[in-house]
Design an enzyme around this catalytic site. Structure first.
Site, PDB file in Angstrom:
ATOM      1  N   THR A   4       0.297   1.609   2.735  1.00  0.00           N
ATOM      2  CA  THR A   4       1.472   0.595   3.009  1.00  0.00           C
ATOM      3  C   THR A   4       1.301  -0.193   1.521  1.00  0.00           C
ATOM      4  OG1 THR A   4       0.560   0.125   5.149  1.00  0.00           O
ATOM      5  CG2 THR A   4       1.508  -1.851   4.040  1.00  0.00           C
ATOM      6  N   LYS A  16      -3.558  -7.943   2.447  1.00  0.00           N
ATOM      7  CA  LYS A  16      -2.915  -7.194   1.397  1.00  0.00           C
ATOM      8  C   LYS A  16      -1.572  -7.105   1.910  1.00  0.00           C
ATOM      9  CE  LYS A  16      -3.035  -2.849   1.651  1.00  0.00           C
ATOM     10  NZ  LYS A  16      -2.114  -1.854   2.299  1.00  0.00           N
ATOM     11  N   LYS A  53       8.124  -1.791   7.285  1.00  0.00           N
ATOM     12  CA  LYS A  53       6.716  -2.022   7.593  1.00  0.00           C
ATOM     13  C   LYS A  53       6.248  -3.803   7.436  1.00  0.00           C
ATOM     14  CE  LYS A  53       2.027  -1.481   7.937  1.00  0.00           C
ATOM     15  NZ  LYS A  53       1.423  -0.736   9.014  1.00  0.00           N
TER      16      LYS A  53
HETATM   17  N1  LIG Z   1      -6.528   1.588   9.167  1.00  0.00           N
HETATM   18  C1  LIG Z   1      -5.412   1.253   9.746  1.00  0.00           C
HETATM   19  O1  LIG Z   1      -5.532   0.829  10.905  1.00  0.00           O
HETATM   20  C2  LIG Z   1      -4.182   1.349   9.044  1.00  0.00           C
HETATM   21  C3  LIG Z   1      -2.872   1.301   9.824  1.00  0.00           C
HETATM   22  C4  LIG Z   1      -1.790   1.214   9.273  1.00  0.00           C
HETATM   23  C5  LIG Z   1      -1.654   1.437   7.906  1.00  0.00           C
HETATM   24  N2  LIG Z   1      -2.678   1.753   7.063  1.00  0.00           N
HETATM   25  C6  LIG Z   1      -2.719   1.533   5.693  1.00  0.00           C
HETATM   26  O2  LIG Z   1      -3.032   2.885   5.278  1.00  0.00           O
HETATM   27  C7  LIG Z   1      -3.672   2.795   3.983  1.00  0.00           C
HETATM   28  C8  LIG Z   1      -4.854   3.468   4.061  1.00  0.00           C
HETATM   29  O3  LIG Z   1      -5.729   2.772   5.015  1.00  0.00           O
HETATM   30  P1  LIG Z   1      -7.210   3.325   5.545  1.00  0.00           P
HETATM   31  O4  LIG Z   1      -7.573   2.474   6.737  1.00  0.00           O
HETATM   32  O5  LIG Z   1      -7.208   4.726   5.578  1.00  0.00           O
HETATM   33  O6  LIG Z   1      -8.294   2.899   4.211  1.00  0.00           O
HETATM   34  P2  LIG Z   1      -9.509   3.497   3.681  1.00  0.00           P
HETATM   35  O7  LIG Z   1     -10.167   4.073   4.729  1.00  0.00           O
HETATM   36  O8  LIG Z   1     -10.107   2.526   2.903  1.00  0.00           O
HETATM   37  O9  LIG Z   1      -9.242   4.679   2.736  1.00  0.00           O
HETATM   38  C9  LIG Z   1      -8.635   4.498   1.626  1.00  0.00           C
HETATM   39  C10 LIG Z   1      -8.597   5.813   0.737  1.00  0.00           C
HETATM   40  O10 LIG Z   1      -7.752   5.736  -0.342  1.00  0.00           O
HETATM   41  C11 LIG Z   1      -8.500   6.260  -1.319  1.00  0.00           C
HETATM   42  N3  LIG Z   1      -8.536   5.280  -2.617  1.00  0.00           N
HETATM   43  C12 LIG Z   1      -8.371   3.969  -2.589  1.00  0.00           C
HETATM   44  N4  LIG Z   1      -8.073   3.712  -4.108  1.00  0.00           N
HETATM   45  C13 LIG Z   1      -8.195   4.807  -4.653  1.00  0.00           C
HETATM   46  C14 LIG Z   1      -7.909   5.161  -6.082  1.00  0.00           C
HETATM   47  N5  LIG Z   1      -7.721   4.162  -7.172  1.00  0.00           N
HETATM   48  N6  LIG Z   1      -7.672   6.209  -6.528  1.00  0.00           N
HETATM   49  C15 LIG Z   1      -8.152   7.398  -5.532  1.00  0.00           C
HETATM   50  N7  LIG Z   1      -8.164   7.103  -4.245  1.00  0.00           N
HETATM   51  C16 LIG Z   1      -8.198   5.751  -3.709  1.00  0.00           C
HETATM   52  C17 LIG Z   1     -10.006   5.995  -1.037  1.00  0.00           C
HETATM   53  O11 LIG Z   1     -10.877   6.893  -1.472  1.00  0.00           O
HETATM   54  P3  LIG Z   1     -12.419   6.762  -1.555  1.00  0.00           P
HETATM   55  O12 LIG Z   1     -12.969   7.568  -0.180  1.00  0.00           O
HETATM   56  O13 LIG Z   1     -12.965   7.266  -2.941  1.00  0.00           O
HETATM   57  O14 LIG Z   1     -12.876   5.314  -1.389  1.00  0.00           O
HETATM   58  C18 LIG Z   1      -9.628   6.534   0.570  1.00  0.00           C
HETATM   59  O15 LIG Z   1      -9.521   8.012   0.839  1.00  0.00           O
HETATM   60  C19 LIG Z   1      -3.534   1.439   3.628  1.00  0.00           C
HETATM   61  O16 LIG Z   1      -2.559   1.139   2.630  1.00  0.00           O
HETATM   62  C20 LIG Z   1      -3.484   0.666   4.751  1.00  0.00           C
HETATM   63  O17 LIG Z   1      -2.927  -0.640   4.507  1.00  0.00           O
HETATM   64  C21 LIG Z   1      -3.816   1.615   7.748  1.00  0.00           C
END
Ligand SMILES: NC(=O)c1ccc[n+]([C@@H]2O[C@H](COP(=O)([O-])OP(=O)(O)OC[C@H]3O[C@@H](n4cnc5c(N)ncnc54)[C@H](OP(=O)(O)O)[C@@H]3O)[C@@H](O)[C@H]2O)c1
Length: 289
Positions: A97, A240, A172
């Site tokens: 997102t 965010k 979104k």
């Molecule tokens: N969680 C939900 O319910 C949900 C629902 C809809 C949409 N989303 C969206 O989906 C996205 C991911 O969410 P998530 O819940 O999966 O987050 P998360 O568990 O915090 O995972 C984030 C991922 O991104 C990687 N990352 C972050 N910064 C980076 C960088 N600078 N370079 C390389 N890798 C990087 C992290 O790597 P590391 O392992 O090294 O930290 C991790 O693999 C976000 O944009 C969020 O808004 C989430």
């Protein structure tokens, strides 16, 4: 079956990439913290790469699901970014997102390299990713979308092209605007009912069959009553998303009065230490004031 890559094995990306492997695709994963890619390969097979560029090499489609705009920029056009490794004609599908601006900028950068870029944020949360039932909102070119759609479908119940580059991210934003006001309304209703001495679980059973029904009421009502927030979609992510949405609204002139207020309330939840709590924790404000 295709050779694909998945960048970012977080709460969402880890299970999404798993569906691609189970669907028979040859998957190479990249995660900034290597332990997660090793855990993914131990569970699903496939390969782990040390950089986005190495993961993307030879892939017909490269997927990503990272955090925010700067993270997406880093894995695509940063040093050893995926775009460097992608062959002409291949497709990049981004599930982060992020802003519509970065989607359009990466679309333009992709065109210059002869590759395709689709912004494809998701809705459905952790459960949707783990059950393969996400809703995917896409922006980009129809031909590239049609090629990617059956592969995305491994972890989605709906995959839709809504317009040119950026349209997925804008959709979104609409999704998050609709959720923000609704969750605050639900918090007010539940708190009011509890103050009034009602059996709120029974009340939600009843009104959940009428016009007040919503996904949030069905999936979050009971846990809001029970004061449980250690799961779900984190407040930090919602802030965010609302920041990105409010910035876009400044550009297109749409007033978002309720969204602005709820954004401030989420800021209060963060100050209470609730950055990782589910977004339904808005009701906690009433329990402390
Ligand atoms: N969680 C939900 O319910 C949900 C629902 C809809 C949409 N989303 C969206 O989906 C996205 C991911 O969410 P998530 O819940 O999966 O987050 P998360 O568990 O915090 O995972 C984030 C991922 O991104 C990687 N990352 C972050 N910064 C980076 C960088 N600078 N370079 C390389 N890798 C990087 C992290 O790597 P590391 O392992 O090294 O930290 C991790 O693999 C976000 O944009 C969020 O808004 C989430």
């Amino acid at each position: 079956m295709a050779k694909v890559a998945f960048l970012g094995l977080g709460v969402m990306g880890f299970p999404m990439a798993g569906f691609l492997a189970r669907g028979g695709h040859e998957v190479t994963v990249y995660n900034r913290t290597r332990a997660k890619s090793d855990a993914w390969v131990a569970k699903h097979g496939g390969k782990a790469a040390d950089t986005p560029k190495a993961a993307a090499k030879g892939a017909a489609i490269v997927f990503s699901c990272v955090g925010d705009d700067p993270d997406l920029r880093a894995v695509t056009v940063g040093a050893n970014g995926a775009f460097e490794g992608m062959a002409a004609g291949s497709i990049y599908v981004d599930h982060t997102t992020a802003s519509a601006d970065i989607a359009r900028a990466l679309f333009a950068a992709a065109v210059r390299k002869g590759i395709h870029f689709i912004d494809a944020p998701v809705s459905g949360g952790q459960a949707g990713a783990e059950n393969g039932t996400l809703t995917v909102m896409c922006g980009g070119e129809a031909a590239a979308f049609e090629k990617a759609r059956p592969v995305i479908a491994h972890y989605a119940k709906a995959v839709t092209l809504l317009g040119p580059s950026g349209a997925g991210q804008l959709t979104k934003m609409v999704n998050q605007i609709c959720i923000a006001g609704l969750v605050q309304g639900l918090a007010e209703g539940i708190h009011f009912g509890l103050k009034a001495g009602l059996d709120m679980k029974q009340v939600l059973e009843v009104i959940g069959k009428g016009a007040a029904q919503s996904w949030q009421m069905d999936h979050r009502g009971k846990t809001m009553i029970d004061d449980q927030f250690d799961f779900g979609f984190a407040v930090d992510w919602m802030r965010k998303d609302l920041r990105i949405t409010l910035e876009e609204a400044k550009k297109n002139g749409a007033p978002l009065p309720v969204t602005e207020i709820v954004n401030g309330y989420y800021g209060e939840i963060q100050k209470m230490g609730g950055g990782r709590w589910d977004t339904s924790s808005l009701i906690r404000r009433f329990r402390t004031i």
